[in-house]
Design a protein around this motif. Structure first.
Motif, mmCIF file in Angstrom:
data_model
loop_
_atom_site.group_PDB
_atom_site.id
_atom_site.type_symbol
_atom_site.label_atom_id
_atom_site.label_comp_id
_atom_site.label_asym_id
_atom_site.label_seq_id
_atom_site.Cartn_x
_atom_site.Cartn_y
_atom_site.Cartn_z
ATOM 1 N N ARG A 69 -21.712 12.103 2.240
ATOM 2 C CA ARG A 69 -22.488 12.538 1.073
ATOM 3 C C ARG A 69 -21.617 13.295 0.071
ATOM 4 N N TYR A 70 -20.854 14.270 0.542
ATOM 5 C CA TYR A 70 -20.004 15.054 -0.355
ATOM 6 C C TYR A 70 -18.931 14.173 -0.997
ATOM 7 N N LYS A 71 -18.317 13.288 -0.213
ATOM 8 C CA LYS A 71 -17.244 12.443 -0.721
ATOM 9 C C LYS A 71 -17.763 11.481 -1.783
ATOM 10 N N MET A 72 -18.953 10.934 -1.562
ATOM 11 C CA MET A 72 -19.540 10.040 -2.561
ATOM 12 C C MET A 72 -19.866 10.806 -3.836
ATOM 13 N N ILE A 86 -6.647 8.377 -2.968
ATOM 14 C CA ILE A 86 -6.851 9.109 -4.217
ATOM 15 C C ILE A 86 -7.893 10.216 -4.041
ATOM 16 N N ASP A 87 -8.805 10.041 -3.078
ATOM 17 C CA ASP A 87 -9.814 11.075 -2.839
ATOM 18 C C ASP A 87 -9.199 12.377 -2.339
ATOM 19 N N ASP A 88 -7.936 12.358 -1.912
ATOM 20 C CA ASP A 88 -7.271 13.594 -1.487
ATOM 21 C C ASP A 88 -6.851 14.459 -2.675
ATOM 22 N N TYR A 89 -6.877 13.892 -3.883
ATOM 23 C CA TYR A 89 -6.525 14.677 -5.068
ATOM 24 C C TYR A 89 -7.596 15.738 -5.324
ATOM 25 N N LYS A 90 -7.151 16.894 -5.808
ATOM 26 C CA LYS A 90 -8.051 18.027 -6.006
ATOM 27 C C LYS A 90 -8.618 18.032 -7.427
ATOM 28 N N LEU A 91 -9.900 18.375 -7.514
ATOM 29 C CA LEU A 91 -10.611 18.340 -8.791
ATOM 30 C C LEU A 91 -9.984 19.260 -9.833
ATOM 31 N N SER A 100 -9.690 4.577 -2.914
ATOM 32 C CA SER A 100 -10.011 5.526 -1.841
ATOM 33 C C SER A 100 -10.607 4.697 -0.717
ATOM 34 N N ALA A 101 -9.722 4.124 0.100
ATOM 35 C CA ALA A 101 -10.156 3.155 1.113
ATOM 36 C C ALA A 101 -11.038 3.788 2.174
ATOM 37 N N VAL A 106 0.835 -1.192 0.000
ATOM 38 C CA VAL A 106 0.000 0.000 0.000
ATOM 39 C C VAL A 106 0.875 1.249 0.000
ATOM 40 N N MET A 107 0.582 2.149 -0.932
ATOM 41 C CA MET A 107 1.333 3.397 -1.066
ATOM 42 C C MET A 107 0.395 4.585 -0.873
ATOM 43 N N ASN A 108 0.917 5.635 -0.268
ATOM 44 C CA ASN A 108 0.159 6.874 -0.112
ATOM 45 C C ASN A 108 0.198 7.641 -1.427
ATOM 46 N N GLY A 109 -0.964 7.853 -2.028
ATOM 47 C CA GLY A 109 -1.016 8.515 -3.322
ATOM 48 C C GLY A 109 -0.436 9.916 -3.317
ATOM 49 N N GLY A 110 -0.363 10.531 -2.141
ATOM 50 C CA GLY A 110 0.172 11.877 -2.060
ATOM 51 C C GLY A 110 1.664 11.945 -1.854
#
Length: 317
Positions: A251-254, A189-194, A225-226, A149-153
């Motif tokens: 809700r926002y994350k989904m 991966i959810d930490d990546y900005k849109l 995005s675990a 497991v690697m930290n995407g950031g």
């Protein structure tokens, strides 16, 4: 108390170990919890895996545990171990290993028993025996999976390079099957900005480039995005006020996963056609039923990772 002799335990099914390894802050414990569908391993800020935890699938929804000391002797048993219990055990200097049995619901191979193995990372200096356990997973056995497991950031984290070099050496020995048992998970991966990041370029291609520099060619990479996957599965099993709280929290994350194509992490996964069809059908059904929660779970990448693990296990049935 009676000493546990694992050599005398007879199994009727084939045992497949999934050795889950990571350096600090990669989200390893959250990933394991997301595979289990419930919070069991400590994931709070500052938490660091300090013990070996083995979770064996037995299709029982109640998770039972035996706690062992450094001499492999039983300390205590839990009839229904939970998150708070594991937090306590992880902080105890008397505990060396926790052996848990419960339902790992995504695996359904009749002749296979899956065991998830969580150890302190290769950068841990807690106990030199743990480093031995971690490196033992790299032997030439084709009957175990190594999930790194690697930290995407922080893909270029220097603390993981030495261990990845050992993985590269192990992958160079043996044939295709030997290489396929190594799975690289890029988490968070959810930490990546849109509006700033390109997931395919920054996460997927970035991971491939980093691993290639170490000597790992054509790695089997899964973006996940675990944390969102775990939240969704907790939401699915919750009721009443807890369900509403989780819905408000996620809700926002989904919506972030569902509304933005580049966050559809299942599309980056390399799966056999039969496994990909399973994911495609699940997504098609979720869209048809307007099930936003199920859609987000698939987009989190966790289902693709589970299908990869299942596909590896099927060859032993």
């Amino acid at each position: 108390m009676k000493k546990i002799d694992n050599n005398n335990i007879l199994y009727k099914k084939k045992i497949i170990d999934v050795n889950i390894i990571a350096t600090m802050s990669a989200g390893k414990s959250t990933l394991i919890n997301s595979l289990l569908g419930k919070k069991i391993l400590p994931t709070h800020a500052g938490a660091c895996t300090a013990i070996v935890t083995k979770i064996e699938d037995n299709k029982d929804d109640i998770f039972r545990a035996i706690v062992l000391d450094k001499n492999n002797e039983e300390i205590v048993r839990y009839s229904n171990i939970n998150y708070e219990d594991m937090k306590y055990l992880n902080n105890s200097n008397k505990v060396s290993e926790v052996d848990i049995k419960g339902n790992i619901s995504f695996i359904n191979c009749e002749n296979i028993t899956l065991v998830l193995i969580d150890t302190p990372g290769p950068d841990s200096d807690i106990d030199e025996r743990y480093d031995e356990i971690t490196h033992k997973a790299l032997d030439n056995s084709s009957e175990s999976i190594v999930l790194f497991v690697m930290n995407g950031g922080t893909l270029n984290n220097n603390s993981q390079k030495s261990f990845l070099q050992d993985i590269a050496r192990s992958m160079s020995v043996g044939g295709k099957q030997s290489k396929e048992r190594f799975i690289f998970v890029v988490n968070k991966i959810d930490d990546y900005k849109l509006d700033e990041d390109d997931i395919e370029k920054d996460a997927l291609e970035g991971a491939r480039k980093f691993l290639k520099q170490i000597g790992i060619e054509n790695p089997n990479i899964f973006l996940v995005s675990a944390e969102i996957a775990l939240g969704i599965r907790r939401l699915k099993n919750a009721a009443g006020d807890e369900k509403q709280q989780l819905l408000d929290e996620y809700r926002y994350k989904m919506n972030k996963l569902n509304s933005n194509v580049q966050f559809h992490l299942e599309k980056y996964a390399k799966l056999p056609a039969s496994s990909q069809q399973i994911i495609d059908k699940e997504l098609e059904a979720a869209i048809k039923n307007d099930d936003k929660i199920e859609q987000a779970l698939i987009h989190s990448g966790i289902r693709s990772l589970e299908e990869a693990i299942k596909n590896y296990c099927f060859r032993f049935e």
